[in-house]
Structures are given as structure tokens and as C-alpha cells.
Design a protein around this motif. Structure first.
Motif, PDB file in Angstrom:
ATOM      1  N   ARG A 149     -83.689   0.867 -12.140  1.00 40.28           N
ATOM      2  CA  ARG A 149     -83.453   2.262 -11.715  1.00 40.28           C
ATOM      3  C   ARG A 149     -84.765   2.916 -11.281  1.00 40.28           C
ATOM      4  N   LEU A 150     -85.887   2.640 -12.016  1.00 39.74           N
ATOM      5  CA  LEU A 150     -87.187   3.225 -11.675  1.00 39.74           C
ATOM      6  C   LEU A 150     -87.639   2.732 -10.299  1.00 39.74           C
ATOM      7  N   CYS A 207     -87.359   8.511 -15.534  1.00 36.47           N
ATOM      8  CA  CYS A 207     -87.214   7.047 -15.586  1.00 36.47           C
ATOM      9  C   CYS A 207     -88.465   6.400 -16.182  1.00 36.47           C
TER      10      CYS A 207
END
Length: 677
Positions: free
Chosen positions: A300-301, A213
Motif C-alpha cells: 500500500r505504501l 502508511c
């Protein structure tokens, strides 16, 4: 012509007379040949009459000897039987000449005594056989008693071994049950270790995902910055290109949207256009998409980092290898406890089986003890009976090793005594029969033509010879009767024998008459044919003359044309002019229809006009009928068929071809071009 006919009739009568004479001569020649053949056959048969008489006498003697032959054969058979009986007495060392009724009576009394002794010996032999069987049974039972002893010893050993094995298994079962009691605890430890391993593997996956990510966010940040720079560059270029783009839309006489002037003397050149509004909008969409992707990657990270922070305290500082070692240790403990539980269950099953086996062996030992006692008692009782029977048999052997051998010797003596009695009785009986048959034969020979029995045998013919002789005599009698019957027939009896039958001369006369008659018939046929030709020629000349006279006296050319147009008497074809014109037009339609029909039927069918009316049709005019030529219907060639013989499908496409042809003809006559392919 009359002379030729008279000559033909006279020749026919002469030919018939010659044929009748030839037939009568041939019949006479045949009767003479039959009479000569019959006379020759009678002569040959009469010459053989003495030989046939000798054969007939031999058959008579054979028949007379056949009546005496049974007596001769009966006497010979009696003598043969008597000689055989005497030889049997010689073998038995008895003088045949000393035999009398008293000798036979003594022999029969001795035979009765021997038969009585046979019954006694048979009973003793049965007793001896029973003793042998009893002795064998005694040996078998004694061996069985020893076997029972061995079985008891073996069962006792098996019982002791089973009990010893059961005690060992009980101790092993206690140890296995103790280890199996910890199974629930080690299973819980294994579940906790496996859960910890799953968390460690999940954390390892999250670390890998976190690295991916972070790399992805860096890449998307760069892509967003590039898209924004590109959009700004295109916007600047588009602003600089606004004047050239406006110049492209200017037209003379149309006001400018900026200044309102209708004249445009110096518009900006089109080559100065650097970017369009569409290029700017497209770059803005690409920049917005890059921004959206970067936002998703950052979210998402952040989520992955949150999961890593939550799972790190759960492992309490343990590494992945330490977690795996804990799982392996827990699995080994569970496997050991599970195996101990299975072993304890299996040992319990084996202990139960050993208990059952020990109970069974105890019962079998009790049964063997009962069998041993019963068998020992039976052996003692049978031994006492066996000793008494053996003592009785020893007293009756009379020097023979056994009763069986004594009975065999007695049976031989009995057989010889029976042979002696039978031979003595046969000798006395057959001697009386031989004497009686000799007297009967002597009396019969004395009344016959024979001197003795050898003469009777000599007069007998072998059966095949006798049968052949009877056939020979019968055939001679039948042949002589047939010859006399043939000679007595009226057509042969009327002949004297000096008649002459010249067939060759009659044949020559017939052939001459036949040739003359054929010549006369040919002449008459030629005359008749010539007469008919003259009459026919005269009739044609007369017909043509009358036709000329009728034409000569006709009203004129116009009347003749009118008659021809109406198919009057002067018309040869009898076809009116309208019908003729319609026929020609119809033929044209049929020709064009065949062009279509050849393609539709693949060359099989063709239409042709006919002058005949179709049977059952209502057509009025002649020459408008149709026939179908079938080129493939018969292997030998084309066949003509009525349109009524076509099937439904064939009728359809034939009608279609006619309709297309009619359309073509009508269009051609009107000067139009046919559009129908």
C-alpha cells in the motif's frame, strides 16, 4: 258423624234464608231511598216553575224583537250614514239643505273639465321630467367630454414615456449581450480550474495517506519482529520439554516408544514441561499473520508513493491556495457573464412589452378621438331640443315654479271636487234610503207588540244571557222529565211509601245464621277427619297383619334370602344383588370422576347417580343413571341437568373424567399405583 252432617245441612239452609232476607231488605231500602230522592227533586223543580216561566217569556220577547232588530239597525245605520255625509258637506262649506239634483249635475260637469286638464298636465309633467333628465344627461356628457380630453392628454404622455424607456432599455440590452457573448469561454476556464483544484485536493489527501502508511509499516515491522522472537523462544522451550511430555504418556507394562522398556523407574517430572507443540504452532500462526500484514502495508505504501509522483508534475508548482484563487476568479467571471445573459433576456422581454404598450396606447388615442367627436355632436343636437322643450314648459306654468307644482295644486282641486261630487251623490242617495227604511220600520212596529224602536232594543237580550236562559229552560225541562220517568219505573211505582226496611235487623240475623253454619261445618269437618284417620289406621294394621302371616308361612330363611337377592316380592328396594353391587362400584367410580371433573370444569359440574332410567336410553338395570349438578347455571342455586343437555365439549370432558376414574378404581383394586395425574 250422621248427626253432624244433618246439623250442617240445616245450618246451611238457615244461612241461605237469612242471606236472601238480607238481600231483599237492602234492595227495598235502596228503592225507598231512590223514590224519596226523586220526590224531593220534583218538589224543587215545581217550586222553580214560575221563575222558569218568566225566563221563557223573556226568551219569547227576545225572539220577536230579533225579527224586528234588522229593520231597527238598518234605519239607524241609514241615519248614521246621512249624518256623516252632512258633516262632510259642512267641511266642504256646502249647505246640505240647498243640495238638489241640479247642484250635483253642475259639480259633475266641473269634475269632467278638471279631469281633462289632468291629462294635459300629466303629459306636460312627463315632458318636464324628461327635460330634467336630458339636462342631467347633458351635464354628464359634457363632463365625459372633458374627461376624454384629460384621458387623451394622459395617453399621449404615457406613449412618450414608453418610447423613451424603450430607447434606454435598448442601449442596456446591447451592453448586456456583449458581456454574455464571453460566457462559453469563461465556463471552459472555470472547468479547467475546478479540475486542477480536484487534483490538488487529491494530492493533499495522498500526502496524508503516505504519512499514515509509513507509520503503519513501522508498527507492523516491530510487531513481526516481536512475533518471530516469541516463536523462537517457544520452540526452544518445547524442545527442552520433550522428555517430561514423553514421561506423562508412559504406563507400567507398556513399552517406551523410545527405548522399548516396559519398566519406567525414573520418568522425568511433569513440572519440567515448559511449552507444548500447540503453543509453538499458535506462535507460528501469529508470526505468519504479522508477516502477511507487514507485506500488505508495504505494498500500500508503494502504491501511494507512485500516485504522489504522478500528480506532482500536473500542478506545475502551484500551491493549493493559488489553485483556489484561480477557481474563485473563474467562478466570478462565469457568474457575471450568466447574469449579463439573464439581464439581456429580461431586457428584451421588457422591450417587447413596451412595444406592445406603445401600440396599444396609439390605438386607444385613436379610439378616444372618435369618442370625443361623436360625444360633441350629440351634445350640440341635444342642446337644441332641450331649448325648445324648456320654452314650451315656460308658457304652460301659469305662475307656478314648475309644471309639477301646478299639477299638485290641480290634483288637490280635483280631489276636493271629487269629494264634493261623492258627498252630494251620497246625500241624495242616503236621504232617500233613510226615508224608505223609516217607513218600513214604522209599518213593522205598527203590526208588532212594541211601541217603538227603543222598546225593540230593550226587549233584546245579550247573546250570552239569551244562551244562558235557553240552557236554563232546557235543563229544567229535562230534569222534570227525568224525575217523572224515574217515578214511573215499575220498582218505584209499586211502592206506597209506608214500607219499612230494617237492614240492621236482617244483617244481625244473617250474621247469627252464618256463625252457626260455620260452627256446624267445623264440627262436620272434624268428624270426617277423625273417621278417615280411623279407617287409615285400620288399613295399616290389616296390611301389616297379612304381611306377618305371609312371612310366617314362608319356606325358610334361605328362600327369603334368595328372594331378596333376586329382588322378589319380599324385597323393599326391588334391586337384585348383582345390581346393588354394581351400583356401589359405580358410585365409587362417580366419586373419583367428580375429583377429576372439579378440576376440568373449574368447580361448575358434579355427577350424581340416579335410580331413574334416562328417557330415551336403552339401559336395563336400575340405579345406573347419571345426572349433572350445575353449580353455576342458575343464580338462585344448583340445578340438576340431564347428560343429554351437555354440549359437545362438555360431554367430552365428562366422559374423560369417567374414563380416568374407572382406570383409577381398577388400578386400586389390583393393588397398582395410578400414574395418571
Amino acid at each position: 258423624m250422621s248427626a253432624a252432617r244433618r246439623r250442617k245441612e240445616a245450618s246451611d239452609r238457615a244461612e241461605q234464608l237469612a242471606a236472601d232476607s238480607l238481600r231483599e231488605t237492602e234492595e227495598l231500602a235502596k228503592r225507598l231511598a231512590r223514590r224519596s230522592n226523586a220526590l224531593e227533586r220534583r218538589r224543587i223543580l215545581l217550586e222553580r216553575a214560575p221563575q222558569i216561566a218568566t225566563v221563557r217569556d223573556a226568551l219569547d220577547m227576545d225572539a220577536k224583537a230579533g225579527r224586528l232588530l234588522p229593520l231597527v239597525q238598518a234605519h239607524a245605520a241609514a241615519e248614521t250614514r246621512l249624518a256623516d255625509t252632512r258633516r262632510r258637506l259642512d267641511v266642504l262649506k256646502i249647505d246640505p239643505h240647498s243640495v238638489s239634483e241640479g247642484t250635483l249635475a253642475d259639480a259633475r260637469r266641473k269634475l269632467v273639465r278638471l279631469n281633462e286638464l289632468s291629462g294635459i298636465l300629466a303629459e306636460l309633467m312627463q315632458l318636464e321630467e324628461q327635460v330634467a333628465v336630458t339636462t342631467a344627461q347633458q351635464d354628464v356628457d359634457q363632463e365625459a367630454l372633458r374627461a376624454l380630453g384629460r384621458q387623451r392628454a394622459q395617453k399621449e404622455e404615457e406613449t412618450a414615456a414608453a418610447e423613451q424607456r424603450r430607447q434606454i432599455l435598448l442601449r442596456e440590452q446591447e451592453v448586456a449581450a456583449s458581456r454574455a457573448a464571453h460566457l462559453a469561454g469563461v465556463q471552459r476556464d472555470l472547468e479547467a480550474a475546478q479540475h486542477l483544484g480536484e487534483q490538488a485536493r487529491k494530492l493533499r489527501g495522498l500526502h496524508s495517506e503516505l504519512e499514515e502508511c509509513e507509520v503503519h509499516v513501522v508498527q507492523l515491522t516491530q510487531a513481526f519482529q516481536d512475533a518471530r522472537s516469541h516463536e523462537e523462544a517457544l520452540t526452544d522451550a518445547w524442545i527442552a520439554s520433550t522428555a517430561p511430555q514423553l514421561a506423562v504418556t508412559l504406563k507400567n507394562g507398556v513399552p517406551c516408544p523410545v527405548c522399548g522398556s516396559c519398566e519406567h523407574p525414573a520418568p522425568a517430572p511433569a513440572a519440567a514441561v515448559l511449552a507444548s507443540r500447540e503453543d509453538v504452532d499458535r506462535a507460528a500462526r501469529l508470526r505468519e499473520a504479522a508477516r502477511h500484514d507487514l507485506s500488505d502495508a508495504r505494498e500500500r505504501l508503494a502504491g501511494v508513493r507512485t500516485q504522489v509522483d504522478e500528480l506532482t508534475p500536473v500542478l506545475s508548482g502551484l500551491s493549493a491556495d493559488q489553485v483556489e484563487e484561480g477557481i474563485a476568479h473563474a467562478e466570478a467571471e462565469v457568474a457575471a457573464a450568466t447574469h449579463a445573459a439573464s439581464k439581456a433576456q429580461a431586457l428584451q422581454s421588457e422591450i417587447n412589452e413596451l412595444s406592445t404598450t406603445a401600440q396599444r396606447l396609439t390605438e386607444e388615442l385613436q379610439a378616444l378621438a372618435s369618442q370625443t367627436a361623436a360625444l360633441d355632436s350629440a351634445i350640440r343636437e341635444r342642446g337644441e331640443r332641450l331649448a325648445a322643450d324648456q320654452e314650451r314648459l315656460s308658457a304652460q306654468r301659469e305662475g307656478y315654479p314648475s309644471i309639477t307644482e301646478r299639477r299638485a295644486a290641480h290634483a288637490e282641486q280635483l280631489r276636493r271636487q271629487r269629494e264634493t261630487v261623492d258627498a252630494l251623490a251620497d246625500l241624495l242617495h242616503q236621504g232617500a234610503q233613510a226615508a224608505e227604511s223609516e217607513q218600513e220600520l214604522a209599518a213593522a212596529i205598527a203590526e208588532s207588540e212594541f211601541a217603538d224602536a227603543s222598546a225593540v232594543r230593550a226587549a233584546m237580550l245579550p247573546p250570552p244571557d239569551a244562551e244562558a236562559a235557553r240552557v236554563q229552560v232546557q235543563e229544567h225541562r229535562d230534569a222534570l222529565r227525568d224525575v217523572e220517568r224515574d217515578l214511573a219505573q215499575p220498582e218505584l211505582a209499586a211502592l206506597r211509601g209506608d214500607e219499612q226496611a230494617n237492614v240492621a235487623e236482617a244483617q244481625a240475623a244473617y250474621e247469627a245464621a252464618h256463625a252457626d253454619a260455620n260452627e256446624a261445618r267445623d264440627r262436620a269437618a272434624e268428624a270426617t277427619s277423625y273417621h278417615r284417620q280411623i279407617a287409615a289406621q285400620f288399613s295399616r294394621v290389616e296390611t301389616r297383619y297379612r304381611a306377618w302371616q305371609e312371612a310366617y308361612h314362608a319356606a325358610g330363611a334361605s328362600v327369603r334370602l334368595a328372594e331378596l337377592a333376586k329382588a322378589g316380592p319380599a324385597s323393599v328396594t326391588h334391586v337384585p344383588l348383582p345390581t346393588y353391587v354394581l351400583q356401589r362400584r359405580f358410585e365409587h367410580v362417580v366419586e373419583r370422576a367428580n375429583e377429576h371433573l372439579t378440576g376440568i370444569s373449574q368447580g361448575r359440574y358434579e355427577l350424581v347417580r340416579t335410580d331413574e332410567k334416562e328417557k330415551g336410553s336403552r339401559q336395563i338395570q336400575m340405579g345406573l343413571g347419571l345426572l349433572v349438578i350445575d353449580h353455576l347455571g342458575d343464580p338462585t342455586g344448583d340445578t340438576f341437568r340431564s347428560t343429554r343437555s351437555l354440549s359437545g365439549g362438555e360431554t367430552f370432558y365428562v366422559s374423560l373424567a369417567l374414563a380416568l376414574a374407572l382406570a383409577d378404581v381398577v388400578q386400586e383394586e389390583n393393588g397398582a399405583y395410578s400414574w395418571i395425574p
